[in-house]
Scaffold this motif. Sequence first.
Motif, mmCIF file in Angstrom:
data_model
loop_
_atom_site.group_PDB
_atom_site.id
_atom_site.type_symbol
_atom_site.label_atom_id
_atom_site.label_comp_id
_atom_site.label_asym_id
_atom_site.label_seq_id
_atom_site.Cartn_x
_atom_site.Cartn_y
_atom_site.Cartn_z
ATOM 1 N N GLY A 1 -14.604 9.072 9.504
ATOM 2 C CA GLY A 1 -13.220 9.200 9.064
ATOM 3 C C GLY A 1 -12.922 8.796 7.641
ATOM 4 N N LEU A 2 -13.907 8.282 6.898
ATOM 5 C CA LEU A 2 -13.635 7.877 5.519
ATOM 6 C C LEU A 2 -13.396 9.115 4.660
ATOM 7 N N LYS A 3 -12.205 9.210 4.079
ATOM 8 C CA LYS A 3 -11.835 10.370 3.265
ATOM 9 C C LYS A 3 -11.907 10.084 1.776
ATOM 10 N N ALA A 4 -11.583 8.843 1.367
ATOM 11 C CA ALA A 4 -11.576 8.501 -0.055
ATOM 12 C C ALA A 4 -11.663 6.988 -0.200
ATOM 13 N N ALA A 5 -12.097 6.567 -1.398
ATOM 14 C CA ALA A 5 -12.175 5.133 -1.691
ATOM 15 C C ALA A 5 -11.943 4.916 -3.176
ATOM 16 N N LEU B 1 0.819 -1.215 0.000
ATOM 17 C CA LEU B 1 0.000 0.000 0.000
ATOM 18 C C LEU B 1 0.852 1.264 0.000
ATOM 19 N N GLU B 2 2.117 1.139 -0.440
ATOM 20 C CA GLU B 2 2.986 2.306 -0.504
ATOM 21 C C GLU B 2 2.603 3.235 -1.641
ATOM 22 N N VAL B 3 2.207 2.679 -2.792
ATOM 23 C CA VAL B 3 1.780 3.505 -3.925
ATOM 24 C C VAL B 3 0.322 3.871 -3.687
ATOM 25 N N TRP B 4 0.068 5.194 -3.623
ATOM 26 C CA TRP B 4 -1.273 5.652 -3.274
ATOM 27 C C TRP B 4 -1.612 6.897 -4.037
ATOM 28 N N PRO B 5 -2.759 7.017 -4.634
ATOM 29 C CA PRO B 5 -3.811 6.013 -4.704
ATOM 30 C C PRO B 5 -3.358 4.773 -5.472
ATOM 31 N N PRO B 6 -4.059 3.664 -5.276
ATOM 32 C CA PRO B 6 -3.662 2.406 -5.911
ATOM 33 C C PRO B 6 -3.657 2.501 -7.438
ATOM 34 N N VAL B 7 -2.663 1.896 -8.046
ATOM 35 C CA VAL B 7 -2.533 1.891 -9.506
ATOM 36 C C VAL B 7 -3.734 1.190 -10.130
ATOM 37 N N ASP B 8 -4.260 1.760 -11.215
ATOM 38 C CA ASP B 8 -5.377 1.211 -11.979
ATOM 39 C C ASP B 8 -6.683 1.126 -11.203
ATOM 40 N N ALA B 9 -6.788 1.817 -10.081
ATOM 41 C CA ALA B 9 -8.030 1.816 -9.308
ATOM 42 C C ALA B 9 -8.892 3.011 -9.722
ATOM 43 N N VAL B 10 -10.198 2.818 -9.650
ATOM 44 C CA VAL B 10 -11.167 3.846 -10.037
ATOM 45 C C VAL B 10 -11.723 4.499 -8.767
ATOM 46 N N PRO B 11 -11.705 5.834 -8.697
ATOM 47 C CA PRO B 11 -12.235 6.504 -7.510
ATOM 48 C C PRO B 11 -13.721 6.202 -7.301
ATOM 49 N N VAL B 12 -14.104 6.110 -6.027
ATOM 50 C CA VAL B 12 -15.491 5.925 -5.632
ATOM 51 C C VAL B 12 -15.922 7.216 -4.939
ATOM 52 N N ASP B 13 -17.034 7.794 -5.360
ATOM 53 C CA ASP B 13 -17.520 9.029 -4.741
ATOM 54 C C ASP B 13 -18.126 8.704 -3.383
ATOM 55 N N VAL B 14 -17.487 9.167 -2.317
ATOM 56 C CA VAL B 14 -17.989 8.933 -0.966
ATOM 57 C C VAL B 14 -18.441 10.238 -0.311
ATOM 58 N N SER B 15 -18.593 11.288 -1.111
ATOM 59 C CA SER B 15 -18.895 12.608 -0.556
ATOM 60 C C SER B 15 -20.210 12.656 0.225
ATOM 61 N N GLY B 16 -21.228 11.921 -0.170
ATOM 62 C CA GLY B 16 -22.501 11.954 0.541
ATOM 63 C C GLY B 16 -22.765 10.723 1.385
ATOM 64 N N LEU B 17 -21.742 9.932 1.609
ATOM 65 C CA LEU B 17 -21.921 8.645 2.285
ATOM 66 C C LEU B 17 -22.521 8.776 3.678
ATOM 67 N N TYR B 18 -22.023 9.671 4.499
ATOM 68 C CA TYR B 18 -22.505 9.743 5.879
ATOM 69 C C TYR B 18 -23.936 10.275 5.959
ATOM 70 N N THR B 19 -24.324 11.098 5.020
ATOM 71 C CA THR B 19 -25.723 11.536 4.958
ATOM 72 C C THR B 19 -26.617 10.362 4.585
ATOM 73 N N GLU B 20 -26.177 9.556 3.610
ATOM 74 C CA GLU B 20 -26.940 8.363 3.214
ATOM 75 C C GLU B 20 -27.062 7.377 4.365
ATOM 76 N N LEU B 21 -25.953 7.130 5.052
ATOM 77 C CA LEU B 21 -25.975 6.189 6.169
ATOM 78 C C LEU B 21 -26.901 6.666 7.285
ATOM 79 N N ALA B 22 -26.883 7.965 7.564
ATOM 80 C CA ALA B 22 -27.787 8.517 8.587
ATOM 81 C C ALA B 22 -29.239 8.293 8.194
ATOM 82 N N GLY B 23 -29.536 8.426 6.896
ATOM 83 C CA GLY B 23 -30.892 8.188 6.406
ATOM 84 C C GLY B 23 -31.327 6.744 6.554
ATOM 85 N N GLU B 24 -30.355 5.827 6.636
ATOM 86 C CA GLU B 24 -30.646 4.406 6.817
ATOM 87 C C GLU B 24 -30.628 4.008 8.292
ATOM 88 N N GLY B 25 -30.517 5.010 9.177
ATOM 89 C CA GLY B 25 -30.531 4.728 10.609
ATOM 90 C C GLY B 25 -29.172 4.527 11.226
#
Length: 161
Positions: free
Chosen positions: A35-39, A2-26
């Motif tokens: 603490g999730l910053k990127a995926a 995990l030294e090379v970051w972001p991972p080679v050939d990986a596609v970014p996942v939009d997590v910008s609204g994740l905590y709002t979505e999770l709150a809506g699910e209880g």
Amino acid sequence: DLEVWPPVDAVPVDVSGLYTELAGEGMAYGPLFQGLKAAWRRGAELFTEVELPQDGHQDAARFGLHPALLDAGLHAIGHGDPAATAAGAMLPFAWAGVSLYAVGASALRIRLTPTAPDDPHTLALLIADESGRPVASVDALTLRPASSDQVQAAGGAHLDS
């Protein structure tokens, strides 16, 4: 590795609204656990980048592996996957082969890999600090789905800690 970051050939996942979505699910998370910053995704692998808020950094040394960091590293599981969302929140159920190599990290890089193609609910984890040095590994983390109703019922009458 995990030294090379972001991972080679990986596609970014939009997590910008994740905590709002999770709150809506209880599943509302307080600031320390948001603490999730990127995926990123690369095939079946999921990579997450997590960090404690600045006022939580001093507490990192109190733990072998800060529980809020480890939890946040799992928050992107199933995010953006309609089939996974329909099954409910995927929550940790059983851990096997857990090894700790370093302590006190306030930020982590985590690689989550299904242990078998026919079992997307069991993952191996490789956990490193922000420079890619190993912090921990998990041979198998088994996840189980929980519906919004189940999550809310588990909270009882006092949902605010």
